[in-house]
Write an enzyme that holds these catalytic residues in place. Sequence first.
Site, mmCIF file in Angstrom:
data_model
loop_
_atom_site.group_PDB
_atom_site.id
_atom_site.type_symbol
_atom_site.label_atom_id
_atom_site.label_comp_id
_atom_site.label_asym_id
_atom_site.label_seq_id
_atom_site.Cartn_x
_atom_site.Cartn_y
_atom_site.Cartn_z
ATOM 1 N N CYS A 1 0.838 -1.209 0.000
ATOM 2 C CA CYS A 1 0.000 0.000 0.000
ATOM 3 C C CYS A 1 0.875 1.263 0.000
ATOM 4 O O CYS A 1 1.577 1.513 0.978
ATOM 5 C CB CYS A 1 -0.901 -0.058 1.234
ATOM 6 S SG CYS A 1 -1.618 1.505 1.747
ATOM 7 N N CYS B 1 0.513 3.625 2.961
ATOM 8 C CA CYS B 1 1.024 2.965 4.170
ATOM 9 C C CYS B 1 2.536 3.115 4.241
ATOM 10 O O CYS B 1 3.095 3.318 5.322
ATOM 11 C CB CYS B 1 0.647 1.490 4.186
ATOM 12 S SG CYS B 1 -1.129 1.184 4.086
#
Length: 109
Positions: A30, A33
């Site tokens: 991600c 992230c």
Amino acid sequence: MSVQAVNDVNFIAEVQKNETTLVEFGTVWCPPCKVLLPILDEMSDEYGERVAILKVDCEESPVTAGGYGVMSMPTVIVFHKGEPVEKLVGLRPKSVYENVLAKYTAGSY
């Protein structure tokens, strides 16, 4: 200090160790992230023992992620005394996380 990885097996025990815990729910692939983790590492150093900062890989720990209604990544949930009290979905500036933690860490210096 650094962000500690937790999973379905040890999540509850780790969240209950500290009065205030910030948990990031994400995955290794991600992009937001990946941006958030260095911010959380920095915060972990700044808060030291006062706040536990944990991360949960949603693919490795689907029971925990699903149990807290994580639908988008990153999702950050702040726990106070073992209970979820704040939920932030999506990448936010560091100051947003600091302001949320300030509500639960006042006087804990």
